[in-house]
Design a protein around this motif. Structure first.
Motif, PDB file in Angstrom:
ATOM      1  N   MET A 260      -7.870   2.844   3.968  1.00 49.22           N
ATOM      2  CA  MET A 260      -7.882   2.962   5.436  1.00 49.22           C
ATOM      3  C   MET A 260      -8.549   1.738   6.053  1.00 49.22           C
ATOM      4  N   GLU A 261      -9.633   1.282   5.455  1.00 44.45           N
ATOM      5  CA  GLU A 261     -10.326   0.098   5.998  1.00 44.45           C
ATOM      6  C   GLU A 261      -9.458  -1.149   5.859  1.00 44.45           C
ATOM      7  N   ILE A 262      -8.748  -1.255   4.737  1.00 47.52           N
ATOM      8  CA  ILE A 262      -7.831  -2.391   4.566  1.00 47.52           C
ATOM      9  C   ILE A 262      -6.748  -2.358   5.641  1.00 47.52           C
ATOM     10  N   LEU A 263      -6.198  -1.172   5.882  1.00 47.51           N
ATOM     11  CA  LEU A 263      -5.135  -1.035   6.875  1.00 47.51           C
ATOM     12  C   LEU A 263      -5.644  -1.329   8.291  1.00 47.51           C
ATOM     13  N   LYS A 264      -6.884  -0.932   8.572  1.00 46.97           N
ATOM     14  CA  LYS A 264      -7.461  -1.226   9.888  1.00 46.97           C
ATOM     15  C   LYS A 264      -7.608  -2.722  10.116  1.00 46.97           C
ATOM     16  N   ASP A 265      -7.776  -3.473   9.035  1.00 55.24           N
ATOM     17  CA  ASP A 265      -8.054  -4.910   9.151  1.00 55.24           C
ATOM     18  C   ASP A 265      -6.819  -5.791   8.991  1.00 55.24           C
ATOM     19  N   ILE A 266      -5.654  -5.187   8.827  1.00 58.73           N
ATOM     20  CA  ILE A 266      -4.430  -5.998   8.732  1.00 58.73           C
ATOM     21  C   ILE A 266      -4.257  -6.771  10.040  1.00 58.73           C
ATOM     22  N   PRO A 267      -3.965  -8.071   9.963  1.00 59.66           N
ATOM     23  CA  PRO A 267      -3.849  -8.892  11.179  1.00 59.66           C
ATOM     24  C   PRO A 267      -2.897  -8.285  12.205  1.00 59.66           C
ATOM     25  N   LYS A 268      -3.293  -8.395  13.457  1.00 67.28           N
ATOM     26  CA  LYS A 268      -2.515  -7.807  14.543  1.00 67.28           C
ATOM     27  C   LYS A 268      -1.142  -8.457  14.639  1.00 67.28           C
ATOM     28  N   ILE A 269      -0.139  -7.612  14.823  1.00 69.57           N
ATOM     29  CA  ILE A 269       1.209  -8.110  15.061  1.00 69.57           C
ATOM     30  C   ILE A 269       1.231  -8.839  16.395  1.00 69.57           C
ATOM     31  N   LYS A 270       1.720 -10.062  16.381  1.00 68.52           N
ATOM     32  CA  LYS A 270       1.744 -10.860  17.607  1.00 68.52           C
ATOM     33  C   LYS A 270       3.109 -10.863  18.270  1.00 68.52           C
ATOM     34  N   ASP A 271       4.140 -10.483  17.526  1.00 75.09           N
ATOM     35  CA  ASP A 271       5.491 -10.531  18.078  1.00 75.09           C
ATOM     36  C   ASP A 271       6.229  -9.248  17.736  1.00 75.09           C
ATOM     37  N   TYR A 272       6.535  -8.457  18.771  1.00 77.41           N
ATOM     38  CA  TYR A 272       7.289  -7.222  18.586  1.00 77.41           C
ATOM     39  C   TYR A 272       8.778  -7.430  18.841  1.00 77.41           C
ATOM     40  N   GLY A 273       9.237  -8.673  18.784  1.00 84.06           N
ATOM     41  CA  GLY A 273      10.643  -8.929  19.049  1.00 84.06           C
ATOM     42  C   GLY A 273      10.986  -8.567  20.483  1.00 84.06           C
ATOM     43  N   GLU A 274      11.971  -7.681  20.651  1.00 82.73           N
ATOM     44  CA  GLU A 274      12.394  -7.294  21.996  1.00 82.73           C
ATOM     45  C   GLU A 274      11.321  -6.524  22.745  1.00 82.73           C
ATOM     46  N   TYR A 275      10.286  -6.079  22.042  1.00 82.88           N
ATOM     47  CA  TYR A 275       9.213  -5.326  22.683  1.00 82.88           C
ATOM     48  C   TYR A 275       7.989  -6.195  22.980  1.00 82.88           C
ATOM     49  N   SER A 276       8.099  -7.507  22.846  1.00 80.83           N
ATOM     50  CA  SER A 276       6.940  -8.384  22.931  1.00 80.83           C
ATOM     51  C   SER A 276       6.298  -8.415  24.308  1.00 80.83           C
ATOM     52  N   HIS A 277       7.041  -7.991  25.341  1.00 80.44           N
ATOM     53  CA  HIS A 277       6.463  -7.980  26.680  1.00 80.44           C
ATOM     54  C   HIS A 277       5.632  -6.727  26.930  1.00 80.44           C
ATOM     55  N   PHE A 278       5.548  -5.851  25.945  1.00 83.05           N
ATOM     56  CA  PHE A 278       4.781  -4.618  26.142  1.00 83.05           C
ATOM     57  C   PHE A 278       3.288  -4.912  26.073  1.00 83.05           C
ATOM     58  N   PRO A 279       2.470  -4.144  26.802  1.00 78.63           N
ATOM     59  CA  PRO A 279       1.020  -4.319  26.713  1.00 78.63           C
ATOM     60  C   PRO A 279       0.500  -3.896  25.347  1.00 78.63           C
ATOM     61  N   VAL A 280      -0.585  -4.513  24.908  1.00 77.26           N
ATOM     62  CA  VAL A 280      -1.125  -4.177  23.592  1.00 77.26           C
ATOM     63  C   VAL A 280      -1.677  -2.758  23.561  1.00 77.26           C
ATOM     64  N   TYR A 281      -2.009  -2.185  24.714  1.00 75.08           N
ATOM     65  CA  TYR A 281      -2.586  -0.852  24.741  1.00 75.08           C
ATOM     66  C   TYR A 281      -1.533   0.198  25.048  1.00 75.08           C
TER      67      TYR A 281
ATOM     68  N   ILE B   8       0.842  -1.205   0.000  1.00 78.25           N
ATOM     69  CA  ILE B   8       0.000   0.000   0.000  1.00 78.25           C
ATOM     70  C   ILE B   8       0.874   1.251   0.000  1.00 78.25           C
ATOM     71  N   ALA B   9       2.002   1.227   0.699  1.00 78.15           N
ATOM     72  CA  ALA B   9       2.920   2.373   0.667  1.00 78.15           C
ATOM     73  C   ALA B   9       3.417   2.621  -0.754  1.00 78.15           C
ATOM     74  N   GLU B  10       3.744   1.555  -1.457  1.00 78.04           N
ATOM     75  CA  GLU B  10       4.211   1.694  -2.837  1.00 78.04           C
ATOM     76  C   GLU B  10       3.115   2.253  -3.740  1.00 78.04           C
ATOM     77  N   LYS B  11       1.887   1.904  -3.464  1.00 78.42           N
ATOM     78  CA  LYS B  11       0.755   2.428  -4.241  1.00 78.42           C
ATOM     79  C   LYS B  11       0.716   3.951  -4.185  1.00 78.42           C
TER      80      LYS B  11
ATOM     81  N   ILE C 196      -4.710   8.902   2.249  1.00 80.50           N
ATOM     82  CA  ILE C 196      -5.049   7.486   2.089  1.00 80.50           C
ATOM     83  C   ILE C 196      -6.545   7.400   1.834  1.00 80.50           C
ATOM     84  N   SER C 197      -6.942   6.681   0.816  1.00 82.61           N
ATOM     85  CA  SER C 197      -8.366   6.564   0.486  1.00 82.61           C
ATOM     86  C   SER C 197      -9.124   5.862   1.612  1.00 82.61           C
ATOM     87  N   ASP C 198     -10.431   6.099   1.665  1.00 79.74           N
ATOM     88  CA  ASP C 198     -11.263   5.432   2.671  1.00 79.74           C
ATOM     89  C   ASP C 198     -11.154   3.914   2.545  1.00 79.74           C
ATOM     90  N   GLU C 199     -11.125   3.437   1.310  1.00 76.56           N
ATOM     91  CA  GLU C 199     -11.022   1.999   1.082  1.00 76.56           C
ATOM     92  C   GLU C 199      -9.719   1.437   1.645  1.00 76.56           C
TER      93      GLU C 199
END
Length: 288
Positions: free
Chosen positions: A262-283, A214-217, A257-260
């Motif tokens: 934005m909705e695609i970006l909102k629905d991208i699967p949640k990152i489950k592993d932040y590497g060294e930051y993985s112990h951080f709270p999701v919020y 999407i960035a390349e778009k 970013i188009s509305d369409e």
């Protein structure tokens, strides 16, 4: 973008884009501040926990722009959960930075860091004490606006039960693949501005092929797309960098970013592993 502001609930203007300074060393951060201000940044974010308030103060003094044209935020360390400790810490922050006032002071986290993700204790009563400190600092002119960070709805609801001044801002982890839409909606309906930190997902967004596509778009970098995404959610954004070139490109957001998309970006699967930051709270982050 650097000239655009939101108006907080008490009428104070806060720039939409700021410089985050997490993990920028005290002896390096003055140069980062001066570089950012030279490019047009007027919003600088720090915290007691970052250990770089002294360097921030040097950068402010040496940047060549009058203090009143800058918006400086710091945060009461998450471990300070009594009136006395929080009040002392604000005075110490002002002293370290050599400032007579801060534009924004925030409670860094509802829980001490050692208890984040480890405890059900939300420290409701203790946070009310710290909030009273911020209200008193606001009344005394030590700060121009007050807010919270990493607070969930239940944490804010607890503050509102006794607050005489409502929080003006909630600073939260918010990025493509981990967007707290319900919390953003709740805050905005309460008149609480939302500020997004770690917009590039602690760097993990750079590895995501769908975000890259999407960035390349739009012929922009992944960080530019990520920052623009948060801006279009109506949030203030504080990408962290000490690199002047990144500061420059982070502020080049003259695309929509188009509305369409934005909705695609909102629905991208949640990152489950932040590497060294993985112990951080999701919020919210451990120190950011």
């Amino acid at each position: 973008m650097l000239n655009e502001t939101y108006v907080l609930s008490n009428g104070v203007h806060i720039p939409k884009l700021g410089l985050g300074t997490w993990f920028i060393a005290n002896d390096k951060v003055a140069d980062a501040v001066k570089s950012a201000v030279a490019m047009g940044y007027r919003h600088i974010d720090t915290a007691q926990a970052y250990g770089n308030e002294e360097g921030i103060g040097i950068g402010i003094k040496e940047c060549g722009v009058p203090r009143e044209q800058l918006f400086i935020t710091s945060k009461v360390a998450a471990e300070h959960k009594t009136y006395e400790a929080a009040a002392k810490s604000i005075d110490e922050s002002l002293s370290k930075m050599g400032l007579s006032y801060l534009d924004m002071m925030i409670i860094h986290s509802p829980q001490p860091w050692v208890e984040v993700n480890q405890s059900e204790n939300r420290y409701f009563e203790e946070n009310r004490q710290v909030w009273k400190v911020l209200e008193d600092a606001l009344q005394a002119g030590k700060v121009r606006a007050i807010g919270v960070s990493n607070f969930l709805q239940q944490d804010i609801d607890s503050l509102l039960e006794t607050a005489t001044v409502n929080p003006m801002l909630n600073q939260v982890l918010c990025h493509i693949s981990n967007t707290p839409l319900s919390l953003i909606d709740y805050c905005q309906k309460q008149g609480i501005a939302v500020e997004a930190y770690s917009p590039v997902a602690h760097g993990e967004a750079l590895k995501n092929p769908q975000i890259k596509e999407i960035a390349e778009k739009y012929s922009v970098t992944i960080p530019q797309l990520c920052i623009r995404y948060d801006i279009q959610l109506g949030t203030i954004v504080i990408p962290k960098t000490a690199n002047p070139e990144h500061m420059r490109t982070n502020a080049e957001l003259n695309f929509v970013i188009s509305d369409e998309d934005m909705e695609i970006l909102k629905d991208i699967p949640k990152i489950k592993d932040y590497g060294e930051y993985s112990h951080f709270p999701v919020y919210g982050g451990k120190k950011k």
